[in-house]
Design a protein around this motif. Sequence first.
Motif, PDB file in Angstrom:
ATOM      1  N   ARG A  40      63.985  36.338  84.586  1.00 42.74           N
ATOM      2  CA  ARG A  40      63.300  37.155  83.586  1.00 42.74           C
ATOM      3  C   ARG A  40      62.022  36.303  83.262  1.00 42.74           C
ATOM      4  O   ARG A  40      61.239  36.708  82.341  1.00 42.74           O
ATOM      5  CB  ARG A  40      64.012  37.113  82.378  1.00 42.74           C
ATOM      6  CG  ARG A  40      65.358  37.850  82.391  1.00 42.74           C
ATOM      7  CD  ARG A  40      66.380  37.798  81.325  1.00 42.74           C
ATOM      8  NE  ARG A  40      67.617  38.429  81.621  1.00 42.74           N
ATOM      9  CZ  ARG A  40      68.487  38.572  80.797  1.00 42.74           C
ATOM     10  NH1 ARG A  40      68.301  37.942  79.659  1.00 42.74           N
ATOM     11  NH2 ARG A  40      69.650  39.352  81.206  1.00 42.74           N
ATOM     12  N   THR A  41      61.697  35.361  84.099  1.00 42.31           N
ATOM     13  CA  THR A  41      60.361  34.642  83.868  1.00 42.31           C
ATOM     14  C   THR A  41      59.789  34.315  85.218  1.00 42.31           C
ATOM     15  O   THR A  41      60.511  34.112  86.148  1.00 42.31           O
ATOM     16  CB  THR A  41      60.540  33.226  83.091  1.00 42.31           C
ATOM     17  OG1 THR A  41      61.592  32.421  83.778  1.00 42.31           O
ATOM     18  CG2 THR A  41      61.055  33.404  81.807  1.00 42.31           C
ATOM     19  N   PRO A  42      58.304  34.003  85.297  1.00 41.04           N
ATOM     20  CA  PRO A  42      57.897  33.676  86.636  1.00 41.04           C
ATOM     21  C   PRO A  42      58.310  32.467  87.093  1.00 41.04           C
ATOM     22  O   PRO A  42      58.514  31.523  86.241  1.00 41.04           O
ATOM     23  CB  PRO A  42      56.322  33.910  86.208  1.00 41.04           C
ATOM     24  CG  PRO A  42      56.287  34.778  85.081  1.00 41.04           C
ATOM     25  CD  PRO A  42      57.425  34.514  84.284  1.00 41.04           C
ATOM     26  N   VAL A  87      52.088  31.989  99.174  1.00 36.65           N
ATOM     27  CA  VAL A  87      52.181  32.147  97.578  1.00 36.65           C
ATOM     28  C   VAL A  87      53.264  31.455  97.161  1.00 36.65           C
ATOM     29  O   VAL A  87      53.445  31.611  95.751  1.00 36.65           O
ATOM     30  CB  VAL A  87      52.050  33.657  97.238  1.00 36.65           C
ATOM     31  CG1 VAL A  87      50.755  34.182  97.623  1.00 36.65           C
ATOM     32  CG2 VAL A  87      53.274  34.424  97.611  1.00 36.65           C
ATOM     33  N   SER A  88      54.238  30.622  97.931  1.00 33.94           N
ATOM     34  CA  SER A  88      55.198  29.988  97.133  1.00 33.94           C
ATOM     35  C   SER A  88      54.693  28.531  96.618  1.00 33.94           C
ATOM     36  O   SER A  88      55.515  27.917  95.825  1.00 33.94           O
ATOM     37  CB  SER A  88      56.304  29.730  98.138  1.00 33.94           C
ATOM     38  OG  SER A  88      55.897  28.610  98.810  1.00 33.94           O
ATOM     39  N   MET A 438      55.023  39.549  88.359  1.00 40.45           N
ATOM     40  CA  MET A 438      54.972  38.060  88.411  1.00 40.45           C
ATOM     41  C   MET A 438      56.567  37.678  88.846  1.00 40.45           C
ATOM     42  O   MET A 438      56.776  36.678  89.450  1.00 40.45           O
ATOM     43  CB  MET A 438      54.135  37.114  87.676  1.00 40.45           C
ATOM     44  CG  MET A 438      52.597  37.300  88.037  1.00 40.45           C
ATOM     45  SD  MET A 438      51.662  36.287  86.787  1.00 40.45           S
ATOM     46  CE  MET A 438      50.184  36.514  87.309  1.00 40.45           C
ATOM     47  N   SER A 439      57.340  37.939  87.748  1.00 46.17           N
ATOM     48  CA  SER A 439      58.474  37.654  87.456  1.00 46.17           C
ATOM     49  C   SER A 439      59.228  38.203  88.929  1.00 46.17           C
ATOM     50  O   SER A 439      60.456  37.349  89.461  1.00 46.17           O
ATOM     51  CB  SER A 439      59.235  38.275  86.259  1.00 46.17           C
ATOM     52  OG  SER A 439      58.589  37.754  85.358  1.00 46.17           O
ATOM     53  N   LEU A 440      59.063  39.262  89.270  1.00 45.96           N
ATOM     54  CA  LEU A 440      59.866  39.846  90.462  1.00 45.96           C
ATOM     55  C   LEU A 440      59.333  39.270  91.786  1.00 45.96           C
ATOM     56  O   LEU A 440      60.025  39.119  92.957  1.00 45.96           O
ATOM     57  CB  LEU A 440      59.592  41.216  90.558  1.00 45.96           C
ATOM     58  CG  LEU A 440      60.203  42.218  89.489  1.00 45.96           C
ATOM     59  CD1 LEU A 440      59.931  43.536  89.566  1.00 45.96           C
ATOM     60  CD2 LEU A 440      61.887  42.059  89.573  1.00 45.96           C
ATOM     61  N   ILE A 445      58.816  36.981  97.154  1.00 49.57           N
ATOM     62  CA  ILE A 445      58.178  36.395  98.164  1.00 49.57           C
ATOM     63  C   ILE A 445      57.969  34.883  98.006  1.00 49.57           C
ATOM     64  O   ILE A 445      57.031  34.407  98.668  1.00 49.57           O
ATOM     65  CB  ILE A 445      56.831  37.214  98.299  1.00 49.57           C
ATOM     66  CG1 ILE A 445      55.999  37.018  97.273  1.00 49.57           C
ATOM     67  CG2 ILE A 445      57.021  38.657  98.958  1.00 49.57           C
ATOM     68  CD1 ILE A 445      54.607  37.585  97.109  1.00 49.57           C
ATOM     69  N   GLY A 446      58.598  34.306  97.214  1.00 51.10           N
ATOM     70  CA  GLY A 446      58.436  33.063  96.813  1.00 51.10           C
ATOM     71  C   GLY A 446      57.250  32.598  95.892  1.00 51.10           C
ATOM     72  O   GLY A 446      56.648  31.543  96.046  1.00 51.10           O
ATOM     73  N   PHE A 447      56.464  33.745  95.223  1.00 51.31           N
ATOM     74  CA  PHE A 447      55.370  33.482  94.257  1.00 51.31           C
ATOM     75  C   PHE A 447      55.778  32.252  93.276  1.00 51.31           C
ATOM     76  O   PHE A 447      56.777  32.440  92.483  1.00 51.31           O
ATOM     77  CB  PHE A 447      54.704  34.929  93.738  1.00 51.31           C
ATOM     78  CG  PHE A 447      53.846  34.404  93.048  1.00 51.31           C
ATOM     79  CD1 PHE A 447      52.516  34.083  93.457  1.00 51.31           C
ATOM     80  CD2 PHE A 447      53.822  34.675  91.574  1.00 51.31           C
ATOM     81  CE1 PHE A 447      51.514  34.098  92.447  1.00 51.31           C
ATOM     82  CE2 PHE A 447      52.879  34.518  90.459  1.00 51.31           C
ATOM     83  CZ  PHE A 447      51.530  34.097  91.006  1.00 51.31           C
ATOM     84  N   ALA A 448      54.854  31.469  93.123  1.00 56.34           N
ATOM     85  CA  ALA A 448      54.987  30.443  92.003  1.00 56.34           C
ATOM     86  C   ALA A 448      53.749  30.353  91.130  1.00 56.34           C
ATOM     87  O   ALA A 448      52.811  30.274  91.673  1.00 56.34           O
ATOM     88  CB  ALA A 448      55.420  29.119  92.454  1.00 56.34           C
ATOM     89  N   LEU A 449      53.877  30.635  89.772  1.00 62.89           N
ATOM     90  CA  LEU A 449      52.674  30.338  88.966  1.00 62.89           C
ATOM     91  C   LEU A 449      52.325  28.820  88.668  1.00 62.89           C
ATOM     92  O   LEU A 449      53.158  28.200  88.062  1.00 62.89           O
ATOM     93  CB  LEU A 449      53.216  30.938  87.907  1.00 62.89           C
ATOM     94  CG  LEU A 449      52.022  31.354  86.652  1.00 62.89           C
ATOM     95  CD1 LEU A 449      50.921  32.259  87.161  1.00 62.89           C
ATOM     96  CD2 LEU A 449      52.566  31.912  85.473  1.00 62.89           C
TER      97      LEU A 449
END
Length: 596
Positions: A40-42, A87-88, A438-440, A445-449
């Motif tokens: 539920r959160t990035p 993008v991880s 962003m949360s999904l 794909i391992g995206f991290a903010l």
Amino acid sequence: MAAPKKGRSASAQSKPGRSLALILIAIVALTAGMFASGHRTPRLGIDLAGGTSITLKAKADQGSAINKANMDTAVDIMNRRVNGLGVSEAEVQTQGTDHIIVNIPKGTNSKEAQQQVGTTAKLYFRPVLASEPTGAAAKTPAPSTSPSGSGSPSPSGSPSGKEKASSSSTASPTASATSQGRAVTDALKADSTPSPSGSPSATSSADSKASPSPSASSSGGTADTTKLQAQYAALDCSKPDQRSKAGQGAKPGEPTVACGENNKVWYKYLLGPAGVDGTEVKKAQAVFDTQGASGWQVQMNFNSSGTKKFADITSELAKNQQPQNEFGIVLDGDVVSSPFVQTAITGGQAEISGSFTQQEAQSLANMLSYGALPLSFKEDTVTTVTAALGGEQLRAGLLAGAIGLALVVLYLVIYYRGLSLVAMASLLVSAILTYVIMSLLGPAIGFALNLPAVCGAIVAIGITADSFIVYFERIRDEIREGRTLRPAVERAWPRARRTILVSDFVSFLAAAVLFIVTVGKVQGFAFTLGLTTVLDVVVVFLFTKPLMTLLARRKFFANGHKWSGLDPKSLGAQPPLRRTRRPAGPAAGPADPKEA
């Protein structure tokens, strides 16, 4: 021609609800997917949430020196392994001349990443001369196995295509036939049990066309053969210290010993010289076998030289009896599979199977696809990074974003008045879509903010607001020319649309180039900027424009209320142009010139 165009325009204006319903459905579906996934959160980067920092020290291999070229190659391979799509936000960089620092954000499987970054992934296909369980499993007697390999089958590591390699053997009580493991023929084989003299009976009975025996392959003659047989007899793969030393220093062209695990039981192997090198694997990918019961597999495609070598080794092994018709797939000294061959495999395609989990199959395919590291690495330190400083920076970044957003909203309210409601609603829709996506993308794909990504999101506020301003100004220009609101909204849209698309295309192109040519945290900024630019186009087309079409039918806006932001008087609108009818023919003018 004019009449059909009018009809189409009127039809398009009368159905803005379809676009609004479409974007509403998209928001609901994405939000439901976010809650269903449990994310539920990035996912936050290492600078915001902390993580693991691994320091690796390079060791020179035979024929490989520790230099800048090899270190840069290793950094590139490690970066691709741990980042996947890039993008991880894992950071891989050199430190000094022989160290590499790998920072892995919290939420990533740090243990798997730890194995990925330092593993050389050297793969060889070696003929199996003998194998048996070690430790407690070796003390349990096992029924004999017929040369044909009759008995309950183990999962096969079968090459794909019509010519299949399969594996079957009778298992010992400690490794029953129902046990499924990656090493597909690791069950106890009675005909491969070493004789009291220490020489494996299966090896001594090898056919002259079989895979090379130690006596035939070892370059050191009888002394080396005796030494190798003694190593095999004394090897206990259930002991970690012996596993780590098994086959150490063996060259590809020499026979060796190795260990492999199957269902938590360790087996030792006596292997011949390598027939195929892992560098000749052109492509590897993890797939799920939907047609059979093999489960997850790793499919490999060989290049031209690897195809020929694989065909040669499988054609020779197919002539022999078990276990000398098996080849061991050896990854970094560990036997991960040992299928037997029934016929030559000439297609250049093969599968590694045998009760892989999805994670194991993808990990192996990942290492094989990205190749071997030019150097070996030893872990110097593994430390946990706290996010105390990152948390303060995140709060400062969010505060800056909130101040910027408040200033934008204040400007919109003062300058555009009622139209500011459209802009704020559009900004809200854009923010919801950005947050949910962003949360999904974190688990997908391992995206991290990280902090640069937060900066990209803040910059996107200005880009999105700019699109609304372009459209609003076009509408106001039409009103200044004397048109009423409804035709002004439709006439302004084509010109505003071109400007918005060109502007967003330039922003997206800049983000794409920045993403391609940079690594690490800067990629987070570029990715976020590109994502929000695409969402800006979606929101303007599916929300802002349809909403304006609907509001143009309301009296508050259509009549140009002074608080609507579309008051013709305050905009300095010209009087509406009126056409006067002229009578046709000479009688149209006045009869008396004085009257004119």
